[in-house]
Motif scaffolding. Structure first.
Motif, PDB file in Angstrom:
ATOM      1  N   THR A 176      -5.888  -5.211   1.404  1.00  0.00           N
ATOM      2  CA  THR A 176      -5.589  -6.226   0.391  1.00  0.00           C
ATOM      3  C   THR A 176      -6.693  -6.260  -0.660  1.00  0.00           C
ATOM      4  N   SER A 177      -7.947  -6.253  -0.221  1.00  0.00           N
ATOM      5  CA  SER A 177      -9.067  -6.243  -1.167  1.00  0.00           C
ATOM      6  C   SER A 177      -9.017  -5.015  -2.064  1.00  0.00           C
ATOM      7  N   LEU A 178      -8.741  -3.875  -1.481  1.00  0.00           N
ATOM      8  CA  LEU A 178      -8.640  -2.644  -2.239  1.00  0.00           C
ATOM      9  C   LEU A 178      -7.500  -2.722  -3.268  1.00  0.00           C
ATOM     10  N   LEU A 179      -6.351  -3.191  -2.828  1.00  0.00           N
ATOM     11  CA  LEU A 179      -5.191  -3.282  -3.722  1.00  0.00           C
ATOM     12  C   LEU A 179      -5.438  -4.283  -4.853  1.00  0.00           C
ATOM     13  N   LEU A 180      -6.056  -5.387  -4.543  1.00  0.00           N
ATOM     14  CA  LEU A 180      -6.336  -6.379  -5.581  1.00  0.00           C
ATOM     15  C   LEU A 180      -7.374  -5.867  -6.577  1.00  0.00           C
ATOM     16  N   SER A 181      -8.350  -5.108  -6.090  1.00  0.00           N
ATOM     17  CA  SER A 181      -9.364  -4.562  -7.010  1.00  0.00           C
ATOM     18  C   SER A 181      -8.767  -3.507  -7.926  1.00  0.00           C
ATOM     19  N   GLU A 182      -7.742  -2.804  -7.470  1.00  0.00           N
ATOM     20  CA  GLU A 182      -7.080  -1.801  -8.310  1.00  0.00           C
ATOM     21  C   GLU A 182      -6.234  -2.463  -9.397  1.00  0.00           C
ATOM     22  N   GLU A 183      -5.790  -3.693  -9.162  1.00  0.00           N
ATOM     23  CA  GLU A 183      -4.958  -4.396 -10.141  1.00  0.00           C
ATOM     24  C   GLU A 183      -5.760  -5.005 -11.275  1.00  0.00           C
ATOM     25  N   GLU A 184      -7.054  -5.282 -11.021  1.00  0.00           N
ATOM     26  CA  GLU A 184      -7.891  -5.929 -12.026  1.00  0.00           C
ATOM     27  C   GLU A 184      -8.131  -4.986 -13.193  1.00  0.00           C
ATOM     28  N   PRO A 185      -7.993  -5.511 -14.416  1.00  0.00           N
ATOM     29  CA  PRO A 185      -8.268  -4.663 -15.596  1.00  0.00           C
ATOM     30  C   PRO A 185      -9.758  -4.342 -15.667  1.00  0.00           C
ATOM     31  N   GLU A 186     -10.036  -3.165 -16.146  1.00  0.00           N
ATOM     32  CA  GLU A 186     -11.432  -2.721 -16.228  1.00  0.00           C
ATOM     33  C   GLU A 186     -12.072  -3.150 -17.520  1.00  0.00           C
ATOM     34  N   PHE A 244       0.824  -1.204   0.000  1.00  0.00           N
ATOM     35  CA  PHE A 244       0.000   0.000   0.000  1.00  0.00           C
ATOM     36  C   PHE A 244       0.864   1.263   0.000  1.00  0.00           C
ATOM     37  N   PHE A 245       1.850   1.311   0.879  1.00  0.00           N
ATOM     38  CA  PHE A 245       2.695   2.503   0.976  1.00  0.00           C
ATOM     39  C   PHE A 245       3.512   2.742  -0.295  1.00  0.00           C
ATOM     40  N   ARG A 246       3.938   1.659  -0.946  1.00  0.00           N
ATOM     41  CA  ARG A 246       4.733   1.778  -2.168  1.00  0.00           C
ATOM     42  C   ARG A 246       3.845   2.145  -3.362  1.00  0.00           C
ATOM     43  N   ASP A 247       2.787   1.358  -3.594  1.00  0.00           N
ATOM     44  CA  ASP A 247       2.007   1.498  -4.817  1.00  0.00           C
ATOM     45  C   ASP A 247       0.945   2.594  -4.772  1.00  0.00           C
ATOM     46  N   VAL A 248       0.356   2.818  -3.620  1.00  0.00           N
ATOM     47  CA  VAL A 248      -0.707   3.826  -3.534  1.00  0.00           C
ATOM     48  C   VAL A 248      -0.164   5.171  -3.076  1.00  0.00           C
ATOM     49  N   LEU A 249       0.646   5.152  -2.025  1.00  0.00           N
ATOM     50  CA  LEU A 249       1.156   6.414  -1.490  1.00  0.00           C
ATOM     51  C   LEU A 249       2.478   6.845  -2.121  1.00  0.00           C
ATOM     52  N   GLY A 250       3.144   5.916  -2.803  1.00  0.00           N
ATOM     53  CA  GLY A 250       4.394   6.252  -3.472  1.00  0.00           C
ATOM     54  C   GLY A 250       5.528   6.625  -2.532  1.00  0.00           C
ATOM     55  N   LEU A 251       5.533   6.051  -1.350  1.00  0.00           N
ATOM     56  CA  LEU A 251       6.579   6.368  -0.375  1.00  0.00           C
ATOM     57  C   LEU A 251       7.877   5.636  -0.705  1.00  0.00           C
ATOM     58  N   ASP A 252       8.979   6.346  -0.604  1.00  0.00           N
ATOM     59  CA  ASP A 252      10.290   5.713  -0.774  1.00  0.00           C
ATOM     60  C   ASP A 252      10.641   4.854   0.440  1.00  0.00           C
ATOM     61  N   THR A 253      10.116   5.222   1.584  1.00  0.00           N
ATOM     62  CA  THR A 253      10.426   4.529   2.844  1.00  0.00           C
ATOM     63  C   THR A 253       9.330   3.531   3.215  1.00  0.00           C
ATOM     64  N   TYR A 254       8.714   2.924   2.200  1.00  0.00           N
ATOM     65  CA  TYR A 254       7.562   2.053   2.447  1.00  0.00           C
ATOM     66  C   TYR A 254       7.873   0.887   3.383  1.00  0.00           C
ATOM     67  N   GLU A 255       9.058   0.289   3.292  1.00  0.00           N
ATOM     68  CA  GLU A 255       9.370  -0.849   4.161  1.00  0.00           C
ATOM     69  C   GLU A 255       9.498  -0.419   5.625  1.00  0.00           C
ATOM     70  N   GLN A 256      10.175   0.705   5.864  1.00  0.00           N
ATOM     71  CA  GLN A 256      10.327   1.201   7.230  1.00  0.00           C
ATOM     72  C   GLN A 256       8.975   1.584   7.828  1.00  0.00           C
ATOM     73  N   GLU A 257       8.149   2.243   7.022  1.00  0.00           N
ATOM     74  CA  GLU A 257       6.823   2.635   7.498  1.00  0.00           C
ATOM     75  C   GLU A 257       5.983   1.401   7.831  1.00  0.00           C
ATOM     76  N   ALA A 258       6.034   0.413   6.960  1.00  0.00           N
ATOM     77  CA  ALA A 258       5.274  -0.819   7.189  1.00  0.00           C
ATOM     78  C   ALA A 258       5.772  -1.542   8.428  1.00  0.00           C
ATOM     79  N   MET A 259       7.076  -1.554   8.637  1.00  0.00           N
ATOM     80  CA  MET A 259       7.655  -2.207   9.815  1.00  0.00           C
ATOM     81  C   MET A 259       7.150  -1.538  11.090  1.00  0.00           C
ATOM     82  N   GLN A 260       7.036  -0.212  11.057  1.00  0.00           N
ATOM     83  CA  GLN A 260       6.585   0.524  12.231  1.00  0.00           C
ATOM     84  C   GLN A 260       5.107   0.286  12.547  1.00  0.00           C
ATOM     85  N   LEU A 261       4.299   0.048  11.524  1.00  0.00           N
ATOM     86  CA  LEU A 261       2.859  -0.042  11.736  1.00  0.00           C
ATOM     87  C   LEU A 261       2.285  -1.461  11.764  1.00  0.00           C
TER      88      LEU A 261
END
Length: 122
Positions: free
Chosen positions: A112-122, A82-99
């Protein structure tokens, strides 16, 4: 992330990369704590039955610890994604580790449901 959650997640990841036990100095470096602080936390986790801690040799997750750590790792992966693909954070791993230890399974399931639905072709 609570201290205990952070240590369990680090141990889980380290055990995927190398054979346990994981040396306490390596754990301390990864969590950013002193070796003494890491040893103290490993002793607490040992007393709770989550790790098997052998002084100077290192720590290994127990079955109960591995179950908890697996859940934390799933949350970590979802948050990283989520932090990498949606928010575009460079520090996504550190942020995820903290939360990872602070977010409920319900939240990560919905992400996960949200991310998977965004990957599906329309």
């Amino acid at each position: 992330m609570t201290g205990a959650s952070h240590y369990l997640l680090v141990l889980y990841i380290k055990e995927q990369q190398q054979s346990p036990p994981i040396p306490p100095g390596e754990i301390a470096d990864t969590v950013g704590k002193s070796p003494a602080a890491a040893t103290e936390m490993l002793q607490r986790l040992d007393s709770k039955g989550l790790v098997s801690h052998e002084p100077y040799n290192g720590a290994t997750l127990t079955c109960e610890g591995r179950t908890t750590a697996t859940d934390l790792h799933e949350r970590y992966v979802t948050l990283s994604w989520f932090f990498r693909d949606v928010l575009g954070l460079d520090t996504y791993e550190q942020e995820a580790m903290q939360l990872a230890g602070a977010v409920s399974a319900d939240v990560t399931d919905r992400l996960t449901s949200l991310l998977l639905s965004e990957e599906e072709p329309e």
